[in-house]
Design a protein around this motif. Structure first.
Motif, short mmCIF file in Angstrom:
data_model
loop_
_atom_site.label_atom_id
_atom_site.label_comp_id
_atom_site.label_asym_id
_atom_site.label_seq_id
_atom_site.Cartn_x
_atom_site.Cartn_y
_atom_site.Cartn_z
N PHE A 3 0.82 -1.14 0.07
CA PHE A 3 -0.05 0.04 0.05
C PHE A 3 0.87 1.18 0.03
N LYS A 4 0.49 2.19 -0.81
CA LYS A 4 1.23 3.54 -0.71
C LYS A 4 0.76 4.47 0.19
N PRO A 5 1.47 5.00 0.93
CA PRO A 5 1.11 6.10 1.85
C PRO A 5 0.10 7.14 1.65
N TYR A 6 -0.68 7.82 2.32
CA TYR A 6 -1.72 8.49 1.98
C TYR A 6 -1.22 9.66 1.05
N MET A 7 -0.21 10.13 1.83
CA MET A 7 0.49 11.21 1.28
C MET A 7 0.90 11.23 -0.10
N GLU A 8 1.08 10.13 -0.61
CA GLU A 8 1.68 9.93 -1.97
C GLU A 8 0.74 9.90 -3.24
N LYS A 9 -0.62 9.55 -2.61
CA LYS A 9 -1.65 9.51 -3.75
C LYS A 9 -1.93 10.83 -4.29
N LYS A 10 -2.19 10.91 -5.75
CA LYS A 10 -2.69 12.06 -6.29
C LYS A 10 -4.00 11.93 -6.90
N GLY A 11 -4.55 13.10 -6.95
CA GLY A 11 -5.98 13.12 -7.25
C GLY A 11 -6.90 13.05 -6.19
N PHE A 12 -8.36 12.91 -6.44
CA PHE A 12 -9.31 12.67 -5.54
C PHE A 12 -9.89 11.30 -5.58
N SER A 13 -10.52 10.76 -4.46
CA SER A 13 -11.15 9.55 -4.58
C SER A 13 -12.43 9.74 -5.11
N LEU A 14 -13.14 8.73 -5.16
CA LEU A 14 -14.51 8.77 -5.69
C LEU A 14 -15.39 9.53 -4.81
N ILE A 15 -15.54 9.05 -3.67
CA ILE A 15 -16.20 9.80 -2.46
C ILE A 15 -15.97 11.14 -2.18
N GLU A 16 -14.70 11.44 -2.38
CA GLU A 16 -14.31 13.15 -2.36
C GLU A 16 -15.07 13.75 -3.49
N PHE A 17 -14.83 12.99 -4.56
CA PHE A 17 -15.48 13.65 -5.85
C PHE A 17 -16.95 13.99 -5.55
N LEU A 18 -17.46 12.86 -5.11
CA LEU A 18 -19.17 13.04 -5.03
C LEU A 18 -19.65 14.09 -4.03
N VAL A 19 -18.84 14.07 -3.07
CA VAL A 19 -19.17 15.04 -2.03
C VAL A 19 -18.95 16.62 -2.52
N SER A 20 -17.95 16.73 -3.11
CA SER A 20 -17.78 18.04 -3.82
C SER A 20 -18.82 18.31 -4.80
N LEU A 21 -19.12 17.15 -5.64
CA LEU A 21 -20.18 17.51 -6.82
C LEU A 21 -21.52 18.16 -5.85
N ALA A 22 -21.90 17.21 -4.99
CA ALA A 22 -22.98 17.44 -4.06
C ALA A 22 -23.05 18.98 -3.67
N ILE A 23 -22.00 19.46 -2.93
CA ILE A 23 -21.94 20.86 -2.67
C ILE A 23 -22.09 21.75 -3.81
N LEU A 24 -21.52 21.54 -4.76
CA LEU A 24 -21.71 22.18 -6.12
C LEU A 24 -23.03 22.27 -6.38
N ILE A 25 -23.78 21.10 -6.56
CA ILE A 25 -25.13 21.07 -6.94
C ILE A 25 -26.14 21.88 -5.90
N LEU A 26 -25.91 21.69 -4.54
CA LEU A 26 -26.50 22.65 -3.81
C LEU A 26 -26.33 24.07 -3.95
N ILE A 27 -25.42 24.48 -4.17
CA ILE A 27 -24.92 25.95 -4.25
C ILE A 27 -25.55 26.42 -5.51
#
Length: 151
Positions: A3-27
């Motif tokens: 497993f790669k350490p958390y700090m080495e991952k690049k990009g967003f996870s699917l859950i982070e993307f869906l949460v940000s999308l839901a916030i943008l839709i509400l706005i």
């Protein structure tokens, strides 16, 4: 390393993307509702602002005043005239208790229903009390004013 350490991952996870999308839709929904409310409010303010101008148009169509006394001020709103914005009645016909005003901002007609009563028949002018009604968005609003028609 399995497993790669958390700090080495690049990009967003699917859950982070869906949460940000839901916030943008509400706005976006809140912003859209605000814009619709402001446009609705501006239209109501325009209808109120041009009532005196519509009353002045009755001076040109004074024969309407003789036929529209004793009726309900908002009686012209029916299936052919559902609101002050959408109306299929002739403004110039002496048989309808509808007076129009052309909005100088956009060139569209605003339809007002009215009734009147004779106040005085003087030597120089005839005074009428006019009740002008507009209807829009399930609301009716009646304004009363006095107009003077020179003889």
């Amino acid at each position: 390393m399995l497993f790669k350490p958390y700090m080495e991952k690049k990009g967003f996870s699917l859950i982070e993307f869906l949460v940000s999308l839901a916030i943008l839709i509400l706005i976006g929904i809140a912003l859209f509702n605000s814009i619709v409310f402001l446009l609705h409010r501006k239209l109501i303010d325009t209808l109120n602002a041009h009532v005196p101008d519509a009353a002045q148009n009755l001076i040109v169509y004074r024969e309407k005043l003789e036929k529209c006394s004793g009726v309900d001020a908002c009686q012209a709103f029916d299936k052919n005239c559902t609101s002050s914005i959408y109306c299929k009645k002739d403004c110039t016909s002496p048989n309808t208790c509808v007076v129009c005003y052309t909005n100088p901002d956009n060139g569209k007609k605003i339809f007002y229903s009215f009734n009147d009563s004779l106040l005085s028949n003087g030597t120089d002018a005839v005074l009428y009390k006019v009740k002008i009604c507009w209807k829009y968005g399930g609301r009716e609003n009646v304004h009363t004013m006095v107009i003077s028609i020179p003889k």
